[in-house]
Each structure stands twice: as C-alpha cells, then as structure tokens.
Design a protein around this motif. Sequence first.
Motif, PDB file in Angstrom:
ATOM      1  N   ASP A  28       0.817  -1.108  -0.125  1.00 35.58           N
ATOM      2  CA  ASP A  28      -0.155  -0.188  -0.103  1.00 35.58           C
ATOM      3  C   ASP A  28       0.926   1.244  -0.027  1.00 35.58           C
ATOM      4  OD1 ASP A  28      -2.631  -1.308  -0.154  1.00 35.58           O
ATOM      5  OD2 ASP A  28      -2.469  -1.580   2.049  1.00 35.58           O
ATOM      6  N   HIS A  29       1.860   1.243   0.852  1.00 29.71           N
ATOM      7  CA  HIS A  29       3.006   2.368   0.864  1.00 29.71           C
ATOM      8  C   HIS A  29       3.606   2.695  -0.580  1.00 29.71           C
ATOM      9  CE1 HIS A  29       3.135   4.043   4.699  1.00 29.71           C
ATOM     10  NE2 HIS A  29       2.932   2.606   5.158  1.00 29.71           N
ATOM     11  N   ASN A  30       3.914   1.554  -1.249  1.00 35.83           N
ATOM     12  CA  ASN A  30       4.698   1.641  -2.514  1.00 35.83           C
ATOM     13  C   ASN A  30       3.624   1.968  -3.547  1.00 35.83           C
ATOM     14  OD1 ASN A  30       7.334   1.751  -1.595  1.00 35.83           O
ATOM     15  ND2 ASN A  30       7.269  -0.578  -1.912  1.00 35.83           N
ATOM     16  N   GLY A  46      -1.257  17.270  11.390  1.00 30.74           N
ATOM     17  CA  GLY A  46      -0.138  17.331  12.158  1.00 30.74           C
ATOM     18  C   GLY A  46       1.272  17.838  10.883  1.00 30.74           C
ATOM     19  N   ALA A  47       2.479  18.384  11.516  1.00 35.06           N
ATOM     20  CA  ALA A  47       3.240  18.351  10.553  1.00 35.06           C
ATOM     21  C   ALA A  47       3.680  17.128   9.454  1.00 35.06           C
ATOM     22  CB  ALA A  47       4.651  18.848  11.249  1.00 35.06           C
ATOM     23  N   GLY A  48       3.552  15.925  10.127  1.00 34.83           N
ATOM     24  CA  GLY A  48       3.617  14.817   9.488  1.00 34.83           C
ATOM     25  C   GLY A  48       2.900  13.788  10.176  1.00 34.83           C
ATOM     26  N   GLY A  70       0.932   8.361  12.483  1.00 38.32           N
ATOM     27  CA  GLY A  70       1.589   8.184  11.127  1.00 38.32           C
ATOM     28  C   GLY A  70       2.612   7.075  11.276  1.00 38.32           C
ATOM     29  N   THR A  71       3.067   6.585  10.134  1.00 39.70           N
ATOM     30  CA  THR A  71       4.039   5.767  10.014  1.00 39.70           C
ATOM     31  C   THR A  71       5.314   5.969  11.369  1.00 39.70           C
ATOM     32  OG1 THR A  71       3.628   5.144   7.886  1.00 39.70           O
ATOM     33  CG2 THR A  71       5.690   4.503   8.888  1.00 39.70           C
ATOM     34  N   ALA A  72       5.800   7.140  11.302  1.00 38.09           N
ATOM     35  CA  ALA A  72       7.069   7.517  12.188  1.00 38.09           C
ATOM     36  C   ALA A  72       6.216   7.676  13.480  1.00 38.09           C
ATOM     37  CB  ALA A  72       7.627   8.853  11.812  1.00 38.09           C
TER      38      ALA A  72
END
Length: 305
Positions: free
Chosen positions: A56-58, A193-195, A255-257
């Motif tokens: 999904d990410h790619n 948010g920012a990310g 988010g992922t991070a």
Amino acid sequence: MAQPYPEKIWHNGSIKPWAEATTHVMAHALHYGSSVFEGIRCYQTPEGPAIFRLSDHNRRLFASAKIYDMAIPYSLDEINAACREVLRANDFSTDYLRPVAFRGLGGFGLSADTPTDVAVATWKMGQYLGAGVLEEGIDACVSSWQRFAPNTIPAGAKAGGNYLSGQLVAREARRLGFGEGIALASTGLLSEGAGENLFLVFDGALHTTPVSAALLNGITRNSIIALARDAGIEVIERDLPREYLYLCEELFMCGTAAEITPIRSVDGRQVGAGRAGPVTQQLQRLFFGLFDGTTPDRHGWLEPV
Ligand code: PMP
C-alpha cells in the motif's frame, strides 16, 4: 546528535555501500523539490520481521509520481523487492524504510525531462516524537503556518516539496517548546500535524479530518479507521474547527513514524484528562497488537520480509 548511518542502501537497481549512493548537486529535485517518497516501518513479529502495508505504501509512491507525471523506471514488485533487500543487506538492524524517486540530472528547466533516480534507504527510527511519548503524550500547538490551498500544491502526493510546509510547522513548534505542530487548512479549519494525521474523540466516537482538508491520506489513519470499525467504534470523517482540539475528550496523532501518539495539551489547554484516554489506549493496543500477534491481521497488512 548525528544520525548513525546504516551500511547499505539500494540505489538505481542495486545494493551498494551507503557512501556510494550519491547524486549531482544539479539534480532537478534538489532545486525544485521534485521527489516523491514513502516512509514504511518494519516490525519484529513472532513470525519474523514484517513490513507494515509495504504494497500500500509503494502503491502510494506510484500515485504520488503519477500526480507529478514522473515515470518510475521500476515496477511495484521491484520496489517492494528492493525494500526487502535493503533490510536484509543491513541484517535487520533497522526498522524504517524510505523509498524515494526523484528527477535527477538531465536539465535545468522546470519542465525538463530528466531521468528518475530511485533509492531505498533504511535506518533506525525508534520513537519519532521522543522516548516515552506513546505513553505520556505530547504538548502540541496550532501553527501560525497554514497548509496549502486546494489546487495549489497537491496534499494527496507525498512529494518532497510538500515538506517545506511540514518543516515550517514542525520547526516553529519545536522552537516554541512544543512536541509537534498542528496546521490549519487554508479554510481555517483543521488539517493535520506536520507529519501526522489527527483523531479526536467525542462521546467515544472517533472524528478525523477529511482528505479535502489539505492532508496526506495516511496509511496509519486508514489502518486506525479499519481497526476502530472492526472493534465497533464509530468513525466520522468531517471538517473540524480549531477549538474542537480543546474540547474533545481525547486527541492523538498518527503516522508511520509517530505511530499513535496521544496529545495531552494544545496551545496550553489540557485535552481531556491530560493523558492517553481509553479509546486512544484501546487503539494503541489493537495497533501494536498486530506486531506481537495479539491482534489478528485480518486485513493482510503484515508483509513478511
Ligand atoms: N501527513 C503527513 C504530512 C505525513 O508526512 C504523514 C507521514 N507520511 C502522514 C500524514 C501519515 O501518513 P502515514 O500514516 O501513511 O505514514
């Protein structure tokens, strides 16, 4: 503290030593922000290392490239394979993947048809917003910077240039002593948010801002919506005014991070009880349970390395 670099990186088709993956200073992307990228996590699971929603990410990487009319000279399968390969090449010492495709050297004009360079890096991300934040939460502020207006810079693309906006928001927040910044859309309504995407809890239901609010349609956001609905929690996508950040029972970013990071205050006003509330904790348990096997992977999100 300087980021320690891993040994190996995938660059234009092969694994090479980190230091050899160089590009020219006149690469188009360096001047004009013309790159698209992804951020993906790899988790240790009882069945071995698994990449969370790799495909999904790619797919989103290719979607971002499509928006910018950028040809990626590899297939989805090849980029997925490169992600697996770079983890293996670094002996699984890392937990985060960064595929990036960018307009390289081959012309100085804005519309130059340059070749697309592609790399997949990996590094150790750990807890992006700091140690202990998943439990304790962060103090956030609303940024003085708004997100881009509709039909200016497409928020739906995860493109390098978009992150000038994210840098303004994140750096302003850190300078003022906050853990992260939240941006409003050009409408003055909440964006993200920012990310990270945003979730607010009212009466036990989850509310999140819609893709029309200049945000990236996050894969973590999508996962949380699915996990919540599976657990019988109501999810509502809607426009939300700024002051609802102060009035909700619970608030978190994802988010992922950032994974699922509770927000304990916004602009100096305590949110709810000032710590991760029951809905946030339930979603954290369901989300992290995917990786220790306590949440069944019923959507097929774990892709083995
Ligand atoms: N919004 C922005 C601006 C982001 O950079 C990210 C991180 N990629 C997100 C939201 C969350 O997206 P995802 O869950 O797919 O990582």
